[in-house]
Write a protein that holds these residues in place. Structure first.
Motif, PDB file in Angstrom:
ATOM      1  N   MET A   1     -15.322  -2.471  11.147  1.00 17.12           N
ATOM      2  CA  MET A   1     -14.088  -2.897  10.501  1.00 17.12           C
ATOM      3  C   MET A   1     -13.317  -1.725   9.888  1.00 17.12           C
ATOM      4  O   MET A   1     -12.107  -1.769   9.766  1.00 17.12           O
ATOM      5  N   ASP A   2     -14.064  -0.676   9.527  1.00 21.09           N
ATOM      6  CA  ASP A   2     -13.360   0.418   8.866  1.00 21.09           C
ATOM      7  C   ASP A   2     -12.431   1.138   9.827  1.00 21.09           C
ATOM      8  O   ASP A   2     -11.498   1.810   9.417  1.00 21.09           O
ATOM      9  N   ARG A   3     -12.695   1.029  11.147  1.00 19.88           N
ATOM     10  CA  ARG A   3     -11.784   1.617  12.123  1.00 19.88           C
ATOM     11  C   ARG A   3     -10.425   0.919  12.065  1.00 19.88           C
ATOM     12  O   ARG A   3      -9.384   1.559  12.134  1.00 19.88           O
ATOM     13  N   VAL A   4     -10.453  -0.398  11.958  1.00 20.61           N
ATOM     14  CA  VAL A   4      -9.209  -1.165  11.853  1.00 20.61           C
ATOM     15  C   VAL A   4      -8.468  -0.797  10.572  1.00 20.61           C
ATOM     16  O   VAL A   4      -7.253  -0.587  10.576  1.00 20.61           O
ATOM     17  N   ILE A   5      -9.222  -0.705   9.475  1.00 22.86           N
ATOM     18  CA  ILE A   5      -8.604  -0.364   8.193  1.00 22.86           C
ATOM     19  C   ILE A   5      -7.982   1.029   8.247  1.00 22.86           C
ATOM     20  O   ILE A   5      -6.859   1.240   7.782  1.00 22.86           O
ATOM     21  N   TYR A   6      -8.691   1.977   8.833  1.00 20.39           N
ATOM     22  CA  TYR A   6      -8.189   3.355   8.899  1.00 20.39           C
ATOM     23  C   TYR A   6      -6.927   3.429   9.749  1.00 20.39           C
ATOM     24  O   TYR A   6      -5.948   4.083   9.382  1.00 20.39           O
ATOM     25  N   THR A   7      -6.943   2.758  10.905  1.00 18.36           N
ATOM     26  CA  THR A   7      -5.765   2.778  11.772  1.00 18.36           C
ATOM     27  C   THR A   7      -4.562   2.128  11.093  1.00 18.36           C
ATOM     28  O   THR A   7      -3.444   2.645  11.124  1.00 18.36           O
ATOM     29  N   ALA A   8      -4.780   0.964  10.459  1.00 26.91           N
ATOM     30  CA  ALA A   8      -3.692   0.272   9.774  1.00 26.91           C
ATOM     31  C   ALA A   8      -3.177   1.081   8.590  1.00 26.91           C
ATOM     32  O   ALA A   8      -1.982   1.112   8.311  1.00 26.91           O
ATOM     33  N   MET A   9      -4.103   1.732   7.877  1.00 24.48           N
ATOM     34  CA  MET A   9      -3.700   2.539   6.728  1.00 24.48           C
ATOM     35  C   MET A   9      -2.800   3.695   7.153  1.00 24.48           C
ATOM     36  O   MET A   9      -1.752   3.949   6.555  1.00 24.48           O
ATOM     37  N   SER A  10      -3.197   4.422   8.209  1.00 17.95           N
ATOM     38  CA  SER A  10      -2.381   5.548   8.672  1.00 17.95           C
ATOM     39  C   SER A  10      -1.050   5.065   9.232  1.00 17.95           C
ATOM     40  O   SER A  10      -0.008   5.708   9.050  1.00 17.95           O
ATOM     41  N   ALA A  11      -1.051   3.909   9.900  1.00 18.70           N
ATOM     42  CA  ALA A  11       0.205   3.355  10.422  1.00 18.70           C
ATOM     43  C   ALA A  11       1.147   2.966   9.285  1.00 18.70           C
ATOM     44  O   ALA A  11       2.355   3.185   9.364  1.00 18.70           O
ATOM     45  N   ALA A  12       0.594   2.376   8.212  1.00 18.13           N
ATOM     46  CA  ALA A  12       1.427   2.006   7.064  1.00 18.13           C
ATOM     47  C   ALA A  12       2.028   3.245   6.407  1.00 18.13           C
ATOM     48  O   ALA A  12       3.197   3.253   6.008  1.00 18.13           O
ATOM     49  N   SER A  13       1.225   4.309   6.308  1.00 15.52           N
ATOM     50  CA  SER A  13       1.715   5.550   5.713  1.00 15.52           C
ATOM     51  C   SER A  13       2.862   6.136   6.526  1.00 15.52           C
ATOM     52  O   SER A  13       3.883   6.568   5.973  1.00 15.52           O
ATOM     53  N   GLN A  14       2.716   6.146   7.853  1.00 15.60           N
ATOM     54  CA  GLN A  14       3.760   6.713   8.702  1.00 15.60           C
ATOM     55  C   GLN A  14       4.984   5.801   8.773  1.00 15.60           C
ATOM     56  O   GLN A  14       6.096   6.266   9.001  1.00 15.60           O
ATOM     57  N   MET A  51     -17.117  11.031  13.710  1.00 14.97           N
ATOM     58  CA  MET A  51     -16.161   9.948  13.922  1.00 14.97           C
ATOM     59  C   MET A  51     -15.305  10.234  15.158  1.00 14.97           C
ATOM     60  O   MET A  51     -14.089  10.410  15.067  1.00 14.97           O
ATOM     61  N   PRO A  52     -15.894  10.298  16.342  1.00 11.41           N
ATOM     62  CA  PRO A  52     -15.117  10.693  17.523  1.00 11.41           C
ATOM     63  C   PRO A  52     -14.210   9.605  18.072  1.00 11.41           C
ATOM     64  O   PRO A  52     -13.357   9.875  18.901  1.00 11.41           O
ATOM     65  N   THR A  53     -14.367   8.366  17.632  1.00 12.78           N
ATOM     66  CA  THR A  53     -13.610   7.267  18.231  1.00 12.78           C
ATOM     67  C   THR A  53     -12.455   6.788  17.372  1.00 12.78           C
ATOM     68  O   THR A  53     -11.724   5.900  17.779  1.00 12.78           O
ATOM     69  N   ARG A  54     -12.292   7.345  16.190  1.00 13.72           N
ATOM     70  CA  ARG A  54     -11.211   6.882  15.331  1.00 13.72           C
ATOM     71  C   ARG A  54      -9.876   7.499  15.756  1.00 13.72           C
ATOM     72  O   ARG A  54      -9.836   8.573  16.344  1.00 13.72           O
ATOM     73  N   THR A  55      -8.808   6.792  15.435  1.00  8.96           N
ATOM     74  CA  THR A  55      -7.470   7.224  15.835  1.00  8.96           C
ATOM     75  C   THR A  55      -6.547   7.187  14.632  1.00  8.96           C
ATOM     76  O   THR A  55      -6.568   6.234  13.852  1.00  8.96           O
ATOM     77  N   MET A  56      -5.751   8.227  14.513  1.00  8.18           N
ATOM     78  CA  MET A  56      -4.773   8.310  13.435  1.00  8.18           C
ATOM     79  C   MET A  56      -3.380   8.102  14.008  1.00  8.18           C
ATOM     80  O   MET A  56      -3.072   8.588  15.101  1.00  8.18           O
ATOM     81  N   VAL A  57      -2.543   7.385  13.293  1.00  3.50           N
ATOM     82  CA  VAL A  57      -1.155   7.179  13.685  1.00  3.50           C
ATOM     83  C   VAL A  57      -0.287   8.179  12.929  1.00  3.50           C
ATOM     84  O   VAL A  57      -0.425   8.345  11.715  1.00  3.50           O
ATOM     85  N   THR A  58       0.606   8.841  13.644  1.00 12.98           N
ATOM     86  CA  THR A  58       1.484   9.808  13.000  1.00 12.98           C
ATOM     87  C   THR A  58       2.903   9.630  13.503  1.00 12.98           C
ATOM     88  O   THR A  58       3.129   9.187  14.638  1.00 12.98           O
ATOM     89  N   PHE A 227       5.481  -2.498   7.766  1.00 12.27           N
ATOM     90  CA  PHE A 227       4.583  -2.121   6.670  1.00 12.27           C
ATOM     91  C   PHE A 227       3.792  -3.339   6.189  1.00 12.27           C
ATOM     92  O   PHE A 227       2.581  -3.252   5.942  1.00 12.27           O
ATOM     93  N   GLU A 228       4.463  -4.478   6.062  1.00  7.49           N
ATOM     94  CA  GLU A 228       3.780  -5.701   5.630  1.00  7.49           C
ATOM     95  C   GLU A 228       2.707  -6.116   6.638  1.00  7.49           C
ATOM     96  O   GLU A 228       1.618  -6.571   6.250  1.00  7.49           O
ATOM     97  N   MET A 229       2.987  -5.944   7.930  1.00 10.21           N
ATOM     98  CA  MET A 229       2.008  -6.286   8.961  1.00 10.21           C
ATOM     99  C   MET A 229       0.776  -5.395   8.855  1.00 10.21           C
ATOM    100  O   MET A 229      -0.365  -5.869   8.986  1.00 10.21           O
ATOM    101  N   GLN A 230       0.989  -4.099   8.628  1.00 11.46           N
ATOM    102  CA  GLN A 230      -0.153  -3.191   8.503  1.00 11.46           C
ATOM    103  C   GLN A 230      -0.994  -3.524   7.268  1.00 11.46           C
ATOM    104  O   GLN A 230      -2.232  -3.489   7.324  1.00 11.46           O
ATOM    105  N   MET A 231      -0.327  -3.835   6.161  1.00 10.73           N
ATOM    106  CA  MET A 231      -1.068  -4.203   4.949  1.00 10.73           C
ATOM    107  C   MET A 231      -1.842  -5.511   5.158  1.00 10.73           C
ATOM    108  O   MET A 231      -2.950  -5.674   4.648  1.00 10.73           O
ATOM    109  N   LYS A 232      -1.248  -6.434   5.911  1.00  7.45           N
ATOM    110  CA  LYS A 232      -1.948  -7.680   6.231  1.00  7.45           C
ATOM    111  C   LYS A 232      -3.179  -7.391   7.072  1.00  7.45           C
ATOM    112  O   LYS A 232      -4.250  -8.006   6.882  1.00  7.45           O
TER     113      LYS A 232
END
Length: 251
Positions: A1-14, A51-58, A227-232
């Protein structure tokens, strides 16, 4: 689940970063010669031993909107507009050149012509005119000055405005709102570009910003929804993780 949280968090930031870019465009809707900044989102995989499979949104700003703004008649002789792909050259504090489409020329107390506070460049360097003189600009950029109290027959040419031809892919926006040459352009054409003798100026006219305020407002609303979708997504992933932990604790 933390992969989803990390991806959504970086997407919300960007998404917040994109909102800041759109807000800046909207704030410059009345700035002469302004070119709207464009932003794009991309996924960047994180390479590491743990953590080779995680993805960051920029978010990136690869280019700008090169479309022309509307021409506005001002009647002021020191206001100029240029044809497409032609730019005015100004001198930065370090002596290098930068480029702008803003043709609102001002004359300071020393007789130096300036645009956005920067000295305007001519074919022979920074342009200056005699103090308290009346200045006119011809279609080829030639400056003519008539001193205070002088006869009309004593009008004299005092310089020529430098007009540089540049394609959108040859320049990049700087933090000061001016445009500078890309490294590839500098290597191919040099650090100082020559005047384009075929470029024409229109005196008494200013090119407006190419930002569409309606589109910018819609983009701001869209960024807010994203942003609201990512926080959701973050909230849902956290709730799922908590429920999974409860199930594991029972077994």
């Amino acid at each position: 689940m933390d992969r989803v949280i990390y991806t959504a968090m970086s997407a919300a930031s960007q998404t917040l970063h994109r909102q800041a870019i759109t807000s800046n465009n909207l704030a410059n809707v009345s700035t002469s010669g302004f070119r709207a900044q464009l932003a794009a989102m991309k996924a960047v995989p994180i390479v590491g031993s743990t953590m080779p499979t995680r993805t960051m949104v920029t978010a990136t700003t690869p280019t700008f909107d090169a479309s022309m703004g509307a021409f506005n008649y001002t009647g002021r002789e020191l206001d100029v507009a240029l044809a497409e792909d032609n730019w005015l050259a100004v001198q930065l504090a370090d002596g290098s050149e930068a480029y702008t489409r803003n043709g609102a020329i001002q004359i300071d107390e020393e007789g130096t012509l300036r645009v956005q506070g920067y000295p305007l460049m001519g074919d022979g360097g920074v342009l200056t005119v005699p103090q308290q003189s009346k200045v006119s600009i011809s279609s080829d950029g030639t400056l003519s000055a008539l001193g205070a109290g002088d006869k009309p027959t004593t009008i004299a040419q005092v310089g020529k405005i430098k007009k540089v031809q540049l394609k959108p892919n040859e320049i990049i926006r700087g933090d000061n709102g001016l445009f500078q040459l890309t490294e590839q352009t500098r290597n191919a054409r040099g650090a100082v570009l020559p005047d384009n003798p075929n470029a024409k100026l229109m005196s008494g006219v200013l090119e407006g910003s190419n930002v569409n305020p309606v589109v910018a407002m819609v983009d701001l609303i869209s960024h807010s929804r994203h942003f609201e979708m990512q926080m959701k997504g973050i909230t849902t992933a956290d709730e799922n993780a908590q429920k999974a932990n409860q199930i594991l604790s029972l077994t």
